[in-house]
Design a protein around this motif. Structure first.
Motif, PDB file in Angstrom:
ATOM      1  N   PRO A  56       0.807  -1.228   0.000  1.00 52.79           N
ATOM      2  CA  PRO A  56       0.000   0.000   0.000  1.00 52.79           C
ATOM      3  C   PRO A  56       0.835   1.270   0.000  1.00 52.79           C
ATOM      4  O   PRO A  56       0.387   2.307  -0.511  1.00 52.79           O
ATOM      5  CB  PRO A  56      -0.840  -0.115   1.282  1.00 52.79           C
ATOM      6  CG  PRO A  56      -0.187  -1.172   2.098  1.00 52.79           C
ATOM      7  CD  PRO A  56       0.500  -2.089   1.155  1.00 52.79           C
ATOM      8  N   TYR A  57       2.046   1.214   0.542  1.00 50.07           N
ATOM      9  CA  TYR A  57       2.956   2.362   0.473  1.00 50.07           C
ATOM     10  C   TYR A  57       3.400   2.567  -0.969  1.00 50.07           C
ATOM     11  O   TYR A  57       3.388   3.690  -1.485  1.00 50.07           O
ATOM     12  CB  TYR A  57       4.140   2.093   1.392  1.00 50.07           C
ATOM     13  CG  TYR A  57       5.133   3.223   1.577  1.00 50.07           C
ATOM     14  CD1 TYR A  57       4.766   4.568   1.476  1.00 50.07           C
ATOM     15  CD2 TYR A  57       6.451   2.942   1.906  1.00 50.07           C
ATOM     16  CE1 TYR A  57       5.683   5.590   1.678  1.00 50.07           C
ATOM     17  CE2 TYR A  57       7.380   3.953   2.116  1.00 50.07           C
ATOM     18  CZ  TYR A  57       6.994   5.277   2.000  1.00 50.07           C
ATOM     19  OH  TYR A  57       7.910   6.282   2.198  1.00 50.07           O
ATOM     20  N   ASP A  58       3.769   1.483  -1.649  1.00 54.74           N
ATOM     21  CA  ASP A  58       4.158   1.579  -3.057  1.00 54.74           C
ATOM     22  C   ASP A  58       3.030   2.117  -3.924  1.00 54.74           C
ATOM     23  O   ASP A  58       3.273   2.885  -4.865  1.00 54.74           O
ATOM     24  CB  ASP A  58       4.577   0.201  -3.587  1.00 54.74           C
ATOM     25  CG  ASP A  58       5.981  -0.205  -3.165  1.00 54.74           C
ATOM     26  OD1 ASP A  58       6.760   0.671  -2.741  1.00 54.74           O
ATOM     27  OD2 ASP A  58       6.303  -1.406  -3.275  1.00 54.74           O
ATOM     28  N   ARG A  59       1.797   1.697  -3.639  1.00 48.63           N
ATOM     29  CA  ARG A  59       0.651   2.122  -4.460  1.00 48.63           C
ATOM     30  C   ARG A  59       0.205   3.542  -4.162  1.00 48.63           C
ATOM     31  O   ARG A  59      -0.677   4.068  -4.837  1.00 48.63           O
ATOM     32  CB  ARG A  59      -0.535   1.172  -4.251  1.00 48.63           C
ATOM     33  CG  ARG A  59      -0.401  -0.170  -4.943  1.00 48.63           C
ATOM     34  CD  ARG A  59      -1.741  -0.883  -4.978  1.00 48.63           C
ATOM     35  NE  ARG A  59      -2.254  -1.127  -3.647  1.00 48.63           N
ATOM     36  CZ  ARG A  59      -2.053  -2.246  -2.949  1.00 48.63           C
ATOM     37  NH1 ARG A  59      -1.334  -3.235  -3.469  1.00 48.63           N
ATOM     38  NH2 ARG A  59      -2.559  -2.383  -1.735  1.00 48.63           N
ATOM     39  N   GLY A  60       0.770   4.161  -3.153  1.00 48.85           N
ATOM     40  CA  GLY A  60       0.352   5.502  -2.794  1.00 48.85           C
ATOM     41  C   GLY A  60      -0.856   5.535  -1.883  1.00 48.85           C
ATOM     42  O   GLY A  60      -1.413   6.618  -1.629  1.00 48.85           O
ATOM     43  N   ASP A  61      -1.281   4.379  -1.381  1.00 48.70           N
ATOM     44  CA  ASP A  61      -2.405   4.346  -0.444  1.00 48.70           C
ATOM     45  C   ASP A  61      -1.999   4.899   0.923  1.00 48.70           C
ATOM     46  O   ASP A  61      -2.859   5.344   1.693  1.00 48.70           O
ATOM     47  CB  ASP A  61      -2.910   2.909  -0.265  1.00 48.70           C
ATOM     48  CG  ASP A  61      -3.421   2.298  -1.555  1.00 48.70           C
ATOM     49  OD1 ASP A  61      -3.834   3.067  -2.450  1.00 48.70           O
ATOM     50  OD2 ASP A  61      -3.396   1.058  -1.686  1.00 48.70           O
TER      51      ASP A  61
END
Length: 207
Positions: A56-61
């Motif tokens: 989720p950090y990678d996805r920008g969440d």
């Protein structure tokens, strides 16, 4: 490289690159050690929390502070604002080394006029660092960064976003990555693939 359909041109119209493990180095052991010391928790538990919450950090969440709050919560500790800032800084530094031979190859491809694009799993803090410090990113006409497009490899939507941005049929694009799971997902979308091992092997694979 995967088998190519006879109807597929021998020379791809565009090359789509992964970033980490291809152009940029993987996280350094020294950088990882610095992160563990900064966190002040046992390394094994820290590794599990760090990686389980990374998608989720990678996805920008999640923003950087939200990511580190989640990591702390999983570990049953609390990181104050100062430690959180130090962890973000150490994390970015651990992923900051690049392969200069690959940077040179990217420049050569750009000069040749062949379209090149980037598809990378990368959080916003790290993406901003690369944009500020690595002008060669400007060679990429398309930059599909997971934190900006909301999808991360090997999710099909990540490849779909890159394909739409490139505006080419999948079989006319060569995707270069160092992970077989990402290559399998790319082939499922119809892209041609190359498993990256060295810059020399990639040069031989580029018609």
């Amino acid at each position: 490289m995967n088998p190519v359909d006879p109807a597929t041109p021998a020379t791809p119209d565009a090359v789509l690159f992964d970033l980490f493990g291809v152009i940029a180095r993987h996280q350094s052991p020294e950088g990882w050690a610095r992160l563990v010391v900064t966190a002040g928790v046992p390394a094994a538990a820290f590794r599990g929390a760090y990686w389980s919450l990374r998608p989720p950090y990678d996805r920008g969440d999640l923003t950087g502070p939200a990511y580190w709050r989640a990591v702390a919560g999983t570990l049953g500790v609390r990181f104050d604002a100062r430690r959180t800032a130090a962890l973000i800084e150490a994390d970015v530094a651990s992923w900051s080394a690049v392969d200069e031979e690959m940077v040179d190859l990217i420049g050569e491809l750009a000069v040749s006029g062949r379209p090149i694009a980037l598809l990378s799993n990368i959080p916003e803090d790290l993406a901003g660092h690369y944009e500020r410090h690595h002008p060669w990113l400007g060679h990429f006409g398309v930059r599909a960064l997971s934190c900006r497009i909301g999808h991360a490899k090997p999710e099909p939507e990540a490849y779909g976003w890159a394909l739409r941005a490139l505006g080419l049929e999948p079989g006319r694009i060569l995707f270069v990555d160092d992970r077989e799971d990402n290559l399998r997902a790319a082939r499922a979308q119809g892209l041609r693939t190359h498993l990256f091992t060295t810059p020399a092997s990639l040069r031989r694979a580029l018609p």
